[in-house]
Enzyme design. Structure first.
Site, short mmCIF file in Angstrom:
data_model
loop_
_atom_site.label_atom_id
_atom_site.label_comp_id
_atom_site.label_asym_id
_atom_site.label_seq_id
_atom_site.Cartn_x
_atom_site.Cartn_y
_atom_site.Cartn_z
N GLU A 1 0.83 -1.22 0.00
CA GLU A 1 0.00 0.00 0.00
C GLU A 1 0.86 1.26 0.00
O GLU A 1 0.46 2.31 -0.47
CB GLU A 1 -0.95 0.01 1.20
CG GLU A 1 -2.09 -0.97 1.07
CD GLU A 1 -3.15 -0.54 0.04
OE1 GLU A 1 -2.80 -0.33 -1.14
OE2 GLU A 1 -4.31 -0.40 0.41
N THR B 1 -5.57 7.66 -4.13
CA THR B 1 -5.45 7.69 -2.67
C THR B 1 -4.35 8.66 -2.25
O THR B 1 -4.50 9.43 -1.30
CB THR B 1 -5.15 6.28 -2.14
OG1 THR B 1 -6.25 5.44 -2.49
CG2 THR B 1 -4.96 6.28 -0.65
N1 LIG Z 1 -1.67 -4.58 -8.39
C1 LIG Z 1 -2.27 -3.37 -8.44
N2 LIG Z 1 -3.62 -3.29 -8.48
C2 LIG Z 1 -4.24 -2.07 -8.54
N3 LIG Z 1 -3.57 -0.87 -8.54
C3 LIG Z 1 -2.22 -0.95 -8.50
C4 LIG Z 1 -1.52 -2.18 -8.42
N4 LIG Z 1 -0.19 -1.91 -8.38
C5 LIG Z 1 -0.07 -0.57 -8.42
N5 LIG Z 1 -1.29 0.00 -8.51
C6 LIG Z 1 -1.53 1.46 -8.60
O1 LIG Z 1 -2.23 1.88 -7.44
C7 LIG Z 1 -3.11 2.97 -7.79
C8 LIG Z 1 -4.50 2.60 -7.29
O2 LIG Z 1 -4.41 2.63 -5.91
P1 LIG Z 1 -5.38 3.63 -5.07
O3 LIG Z 1 -5.09 3.35 -3.65
O4 LIG Z 1 -5.25 5.00 -5.57
O5 LIG Z 1 -6.84 3.15 -5.44
P2 LIG Z 1 -7.62 1.89 -4.87
O6 LIG Z 1 -6.66 0.97 -4.20
O7 LIG Z 1 -8.42 1.34 -5.98
O8 LIG Z 1 -8.61 2.56 -3.84
P3 LIG Z 1 -8.54 2.77 -2.27
O9 LIG Z 1 -7.13 2.44 -1.84
O10 LIG Z 1 -8.87 4.22 -2.08
O11 LIG Z 1 -9.54 1.84 -1.70
C9 LIG Z 1 -3.12 3.11 -9.28
O12 LIG Z 1 -2.31 4.23 -9.62
C10 LIG Z 1 -2.46 1.82 -9.76
O13 LIG Z 1 -1.72 2.04 -10.93
N1 LIG Z 2 -7.46 5.05 4.98
C1 LIG Z 2 -7.09 5.13 3.58
C2 LIG Z 2 -7.95 4.13 2.84
C3 LIG Z 2 -7.75 4.11 1.36
O1 LIG Z 2 -8.62 3.15 0.80
C4 LIG Z 2 -7.33 6.54 3.05
O2 LIG Z 2 -8.44 7.01 3.26
O3 LIG Z 2 -6.41 7.14 2.49
#
Ligand SMILES: Nc1ncnc2c1ncn2[C@@H]1O[C@H](COP(=O)(O)OP(=O)(O)OP(=O)(O)O)[C@@H](O)[C@H]1O
Ligand SMILES: N[C@@H](CCO)C(=O)O
Length: 307
Positions: free
Chosen positions: A135, A186
């Site tokens: 993350e 995020t």
């Molecule tokens: N295996 C993966 N799966 C998805 N996103 C990835 C992965 N590896 C890297 N990323 C990157 O992480 C970013 C998405 O993560 P982000 O935390 O922004 O969104 P999310 O995980 O879908 O939502 P949230 O964390 O808010 O629940 C994108 O820029 C994507 O390219």
């Molecule tokens: N606690 C995190 C969760 C992202 O899914 C944020 O709000 O940035």
């Protein structure tokens, strides 16, 4: 065993006043993470090969040091002196950047896969610790409130980060989740948050968060929804990033116990009063955002899918 496939659930973090602490596993959508031990012909090649298919696969990096799954696998290989090469195949069912823990699902899925494939015998807490490292790549911080429910299932509370402590509460609850077609990363959604808050807001948020836990144990979904909507720190900041959210909050009032932003957004999560209300909420979300909507429920953590 030469390969394994893991069902890795979407997760919804924060749930109002529980920023970086509360998280829910959802029954759908989900990713499938397959990890296969492969022969590597030349030593110069990387130990990890990554393939991604499905939702917005073209936007996800294949470099193991930039892909959340690769980061987790590399750290586990280093710590356990694993010399084999692996091919990680990620089938995305969770839209990246949606607020449903897409990056997190890859972290949780690969941590569980490596643990089983190489018989590491790690407990859930250690798996959450490894998964949270992924993350840090996606969000700029190793927040555990998506990977914790992603691995444990149900509702989780990350009560401490150093050392890591996670509590798990069984929660049988329906939810309705909308995925507006709005890009919210995020990393960016964390940058806009205040680094200091007035004591009054701390008192309010602790009160609402503890009220949510009391409501869960009493299966009091009306108060759970009321407290979930009482966040005075994060949700007001991020609401500005999601056009239509205020309209949705107003229109679902008679059908939902509560509604809030899922994770860092733009996904929106609501607690329906009953099955009929669930359909009404889904209809309202579709009218406002014309986007995918899931009528689902709190689910299990990542698990092996047998052929
Ligand atoms: N295996 C993966 N799966 C998805 N996103 C990835 C992965 N590896 C890297 N990323 C990157 O992480 C970013 C998405 O993560 P982000 O935390 O922004 O969104 P999310 O995980 O879908 O939502 P949230 O964390 O808010 O629940 C994108 O820029 C994507 O390219
Ligand atoms: N606690 C995190 C969760 C992202 O899914 C944020 O709000 O940035």
């Amino acid at each position: 065993m030469k390969e394994i496939t893991i069902y890795s659930p979407a997760t919804s973090a924060n749930l109002g006043p529980g920023y970086d602490i509360f998280g829910l596993a959802l029954e759908e959508p989900y990713d499938l993470v397959n990890v296969e031990i492969i022969e590597s012909s030349c030593k110069c090649c990387e130990q990890i090969k990554i393939s991604v298919s499905g939702e917005k696969a073209e936007e996800i990096p294949l470099d193991p040091t930039q892909n959340t799954a690769g980061v987790v696998a590399l750290k586990m290989m280093e710590d356990f002196n694993i010399k084999e090469c692996v091919h990680i195949k990620i089938q995305k069912g969770i839209k990246p950047g949606s607020g449903l823990g897409s990056s997190s699902a890859s972290c949780s899925g690969v941590a569980v896969a490596m643990n089983k494939l190489f018989n590491l015998e790690l407990d859930n807490l250690k798996l959450i610790k490894y998964a949270s490292l992924g993350e840090a790549v996606a969000a700029g911080a190793p927040h555990a409130d998506n990977v914790a429910p992603g691995i444990m299932g149900n509702f989780t509370l990350t009560t401490s980060y150093e050392p890591l402590e996670v509590l798990n509460i069984l929660l049988d609850m329906d939810v309705v989740v909308a995925l507006p077609n709005i890009q919210v990363s995020t990393k960016e959604a964390r940058k806009i948050l205040p680094q200091e808050i007035p004591l009054q807001k701390l008192v309010n948020n602790v009160g609402k968060a503890t009220g949510m836990i009391h409501s869960i144990y009493n299966k009091d979904f009306e108060n759970l929804g009321k407290y979930m909507m009482g966040d005075q720190v994060v949700e007001p900041c991020r609401a500005t990033l999601i056009e239509g959210y205020d309209e949705a909050k107003e229109k679902v009032k008679e059908f939902a116990y509560g509604i809030t932003i899922s994770g860092s957004g733009p996904a929106i999560i609501a607690i329906p009063k009953n099955k009929e209300c669930s359909s009404e909420i889904a209809k309202i979300f579709k009218e406002i955002w014309n986007c995918p909507v899931y009528e689902t429920k709190v689910g299990k953590g990542a698990y092996e899918v047998k052929d």
